[in-house]
Design a protein around this motif. Structure first.
Motif, PDB file in Angstrom:
ATOM      1  N   SER A   1       0.818  -1.220   0.000  1.00  0.00           N
ATOM      2  CA  SER A   1       0.000   0.000   0.000  1.00  0.00           C
ATOM      3  C   SER A   1       0.848   1.265   0.000  1.00  0.00           C
ATOM      4  O   SER A   1       0.370   2.330  -0.368  1.00  0.00           O
TER       5      SER A   1
ATOM      6  N   THR B   1      -6.655  -3.779  14.364  1.00  0.00           N
ATOM      7  CA  THR B   1      -5.578  -3.359  15.255  1.00  0.00           C
ATOM      8  C   THR B   1      -4.708  -2.300  14.567  1.00  0.00           C
ATOM      9  O   THR B   1      -4.907  -1.989  13.402  1.00  0.00           O
TER      10      THR B   1
ATOM     11  N   ASP C   1      -6.023 -11.441  10.916  1.00  0.00           N
ATOM     12  CA  ASP C   1      -4.636 -11.851  11.127  1.00  0.00           C
ATOM     13  C   ASP C   1      -3.620 -10.743  10.838  1.00  0.00           C
ATOM     14  O   ASP C   1      -3.989  -9.648  10.427  1.00  0.00           O
TER      15      ASP C   1
ATOM     16  N   GLY D   1      -0.237  -9.680   8.755  1.00  0.00           N
ATOM     17  CA  GLY D   1       0.663  -9.988   7.649  1.00  0.00           C
ATOM     18  C   GLY D   1       0.913  -8.741   6.839  1.00  0.00           C
ATOM     19  O   GLY D   1       0.520  -7.643   7.220  1.00  0.00           O
TER      20      GLY D   1
ATOM     21  N   SER E   1       2.126  -7.386   2.511  1.00  0.00           N
ATOM     22  CA  SER E   1       2.312  -7.808   1.117  1.00  0.00           C
ATOM     23  C   SER E   1       3.558  -8.679   1.008  1.00  0.00           C
ATOM     24  O   SER E   1       3.665  -9.517   0.120  1.00  0.00           O
TER      25      SER E   1
ATOM     26  N   ASP F   1       7.713  -2.995  11.393  1.00  0.00           N
ATOM     27  CA  ASP F   1       6.659  -3.007  12.411  1.00  0.00           C
ATOM     28  C   ASP F   1       7.260  -3.294  13.780  1.00  0.00           C
ATOM     29  O   ASP F   1       8.199  -4.078  13.900  1.00  0.00           O
TER      30      ASP F   1
ATOM     31  N   ARG G   1       3.952   1.070  13.471  1.00  0.00           N
ATOM     32  CA  ARG G   1       4.982   1.027  12.433  1.00  0.00           C
ATOM     33  C   ARG G   1       6.174   1.780  12.990  1.00  0.00           C
ATOM     34  O   ARG G   1       6.016   2.829  13.587  1.00  0.00           O
TER      35      ARG G   1
ATOM     36  N   LYS H   1      -4.693   2.263   4.116  1.00  0.00           N
ATOM     37  CA  LYS H   1      -4.517   2.696   5.497  1.00  0.00           C
ATOM     38  C   LYS H   1      -4.193   4.186   5.451  1.00  0.00           C
ATOM     39  O   LYS H   1      -3.275   4.580   4.733  1.00  0.00           O
TER      40      LYS H   1
END
Ligand code: AMP
Length: 586
Positions: free
Chosen positions: A99, A303, A326, A328, A330, A415, A434, A556
């Motif tokens: 993204s 989250t 979940d 994860g 890309s 992250d 992040r 996002k």
């Protein structure tokens, strides 16, 4: 007993998961060995002198930690059509576009069959646990999912978002069938490139099969909220389409028109029911269970940067459970939420030790992190060595490093996670923020999470006025001397000047980082500035990212906009209705 779903045996999936997580250290060693054996011929690994060794110590000694920037030239060669084994043993056939929230432009990352399989592994695992808690019946899912633009790179590889790469695969279709998560809408709706038309049709198809819908989903919570905010605008048109059995003229793409028209019959009774339910709702509270009475839960990533949308999501969902999906990216998957009954605020992700090799850089003190320039690059000094998956400590924070079957070796995902506990010998991660989204002028350091907490605190002052913060972001303005923080807010309606001034002071005081407080007191950082932007500004930002190739459901909102992200900064600055400076620390 677990609910048995055709083609899917939840008991077996959980048993396999238990076996893997009990032996996490061994599974990690074997996974690394498989990754290095399968990709041993790749130029990248060949040049690092591993000489066929596949053990963790040799791997760590020979292979450097990298960021996306380090791998860019290799990925570019793959995209340009260099058919040599560059990062992986077998050729990469597709590229995913992340993204690119942070940099303002999408990053290219390799996508391959192994990544597709681990995605299915994660979907199946979390479904097994979710279905044990809230079994779903035969039916469909109201899914707000959208593909993004697909194009060919110079070398002829398919390039699109990771979610689109997944939706295009046969294993995705099979898995959705197996786990009873088939979308109400036909594929033409998912694969249309006009997300406004897709969204309208997702809502329409969801209403047509309202009795069948078992749960509501989108990848990220933002798109679920976006969908129901849109519903508030278009519900009468949707009712009209259902009453007449004729699709609204706003749907102009022929393939969607014919696919959706095939599902549409005049149904005045259903239209009346929807109409009366909608008018009986107060401020759309409980919209989801009212219109989709058999839905068991709402599902999606809730989250991290999605937390600010939780209160609106709860408003629409009323008593329906919210289940966080979940963890994860890309680049690769990391963990599944196996405790779906936990509220999203305390959701954790149990790492699947067989889908990649995971390392963690300890971040005991934030002081380890040096000043981060323009929210983009990560520079550190005296950084501790990464440790293995089973060596992490509960309560501590780490930066995640992944090694995948798709050609990323010791890759810094950027992250920060906290270890919430262990499931057998595998850690359960809590997403913190992040790493590189940091507001900093001098010695101060405020993360995405600090910003979120400050906004939450200040928006309480607005709540008494019945005004909501629809979305927010931030910027460090160094054009003034001293530099200062700027927070952009889009509000649901106007708020009084006095209230906004109090919000601004509250925001300034809510950043409690010692570096910030100290700098504010000695005026080494100027007063925080709250800029109120006009309605629709964040939608323009979303459209900007979509025009760059992002998929709506992967979107996002960037929480910190650096100077390098000039298009977004320009959208924000050209939309300012008023600007207020803090009087805190005067
Ligand atoms: P993308 O660039 O679209 O692949 O997004 C990947 C990023 O989204 C991750 O590196 C995280 O920062 C964020 N993300 C993914 N899953 C979660 C999750 N469950 N909770 C919080 N953030 C997430």
């Amino acid at each position: 007993m677990l609910e048995k779903v055709k083609g899917f045996n939840g008991d077996r999936v959980i048993e396999e998961f238990e076996a893997l997580t009990k032996e996490a250290e061994r599974v990690q060693r074997e996974t690394l060995q498989r990754i290095l054996e399968e990709n041993g011929a790749a130029e990248y690994l060949q040049n690092l002198g591993l000489g066929g060794k596949t053990d963790p110590d040799s791997f760590k000694a020979c292979v450097p930690l990298v960021t996306h920037k380090d791998l860019e030239p290799y990925i570019q060669r793959i995209a340009d059509g260099d058919a040599l084994p560059i990062l992986t043993g077998r050729p990469i056939k597709s590229i995913s576009l992340s993204s690119g929230t942070t940099q303002g432009k999408p990053k290219l990352v390799p996508f391959n069959e192994e990544l597709e399989q681990s995605t299915m592994g994660i979907y199946r695992t979390s479904f097994a646990f979710r279905n044990r808690a809230h079994p779903i019946g035969n039916g469909k899912a109201l899914q707000f999912i959208y593909s993004s633009k697909q194009f060919r790179t110079k070398g002829g590889l398919l390039a699109t978002t990771a979610t689109t790469n997944v939706y295009l695969s046969q294993s995705y279709r099979n898995t959705m069938k197996d786990i009873q998560s088939q979308c109400c809408s036909p594929e033409e709706v998912i694969f249309s490139l006009d997300y406004n038309q897709s969204l309208y049709c997702h809502l329409l198809c969801g209403l047509i099969c309202s009795e069948e819908v078992q749960f509501v989903f989108s990848t990220f919570a933002h798109s679920i909220v976006h969908a129901f905010r849109t519903f508030e605008q278009v519900w009468e048109d949707l009712c009209c389409d259902i009453r007449e059995g004729v699709l609204s003229s706003r749907i102009t793409i022929p393939s969607i028109r014919s696919a959706v028209s095939r599902l549409l019959r005049p149904n005045p009774q259903l239209a009346d029911t929807i109409y009366s339910k909608c008018v009986s709702l107060s401020s759309w509270y409980g919209l989801i269970p009212e219109l989709w009475p058999n839905a068991k839960y709402v599902y999606g990533i809730m989250t991290g940067s999605m937390e600010p949308y939780l209160s609106k999501l709860r408003h629409y969902a009323a008593n329906l459970p919210l289940m966080s999906a979940d963890y994860g990216s890309s680049e690769g998957w990391i963990g599944a939420n196996i405790d779906p009954e936990e509220p999203p605020e305390s959701a954790t992700f149990t790492v699947l030790p067989n889908i990649g090799y995971f390392e963690f850089i300890p971040l005991k003190e934030r002081g380890h992190e040096q000043k981060v320039e323009n929210c983009a690059s990560i520079i550190r000094h005296r950084e501790p060595e990464p440790i293995g998956l089973t060596e992490v400590n509960v309560g501590e924070e780490y930066e995640v490093i992944i090694t995948t079957f798709a050609g990323l070796y010791r890759y810094r995902l950027g992250d920060v996670v906290k270890i919430a506990g262990f499931h057998n010998s595998t850690p359960k991660l809590q997403f913190v923020h992040r790493r590189n989204l940091i507001l900093t002028v001098n010695i101060d350091k405020n993360t995405e999470k600090d910003l979120q907490l400050a906004v939450e605190e200040a928006s309480k002052l607005l709540a008494v006025e019945k005004v909501e913060v629809l979305d927010f972001t931030s910027h460090v303005d160094m054009s003034t001397d001293p530099g200062h923080y700027v927070i952009f807010w889009e509000l649901s309606s106007n708020a009084r000047e006095e209230v906004l001034s109090n919000c601004c002071d509250c925001l300034d005081r809510a950043f409690i980082d010692a570096g910030y407080v100290g700098s504010r007191k000695v005026r080494a950082i100027g007063p925080l500035e709250l800029r109120i932007v006009n309605s629709g500004t964040f939608h323009k930002i979303l459209e900007h990212y979509v025009s760059l190739g992002a998929a709506l459901n992967q979107f996002k909102t960037p929480r910190c906009v650096g100077l390098s992200n000039c298009s977004v900064l320009q959208i924000l600055n050209s939309s300012v209705l008023k600007s207020i400076f803090s009087n805190a620390y005067c």
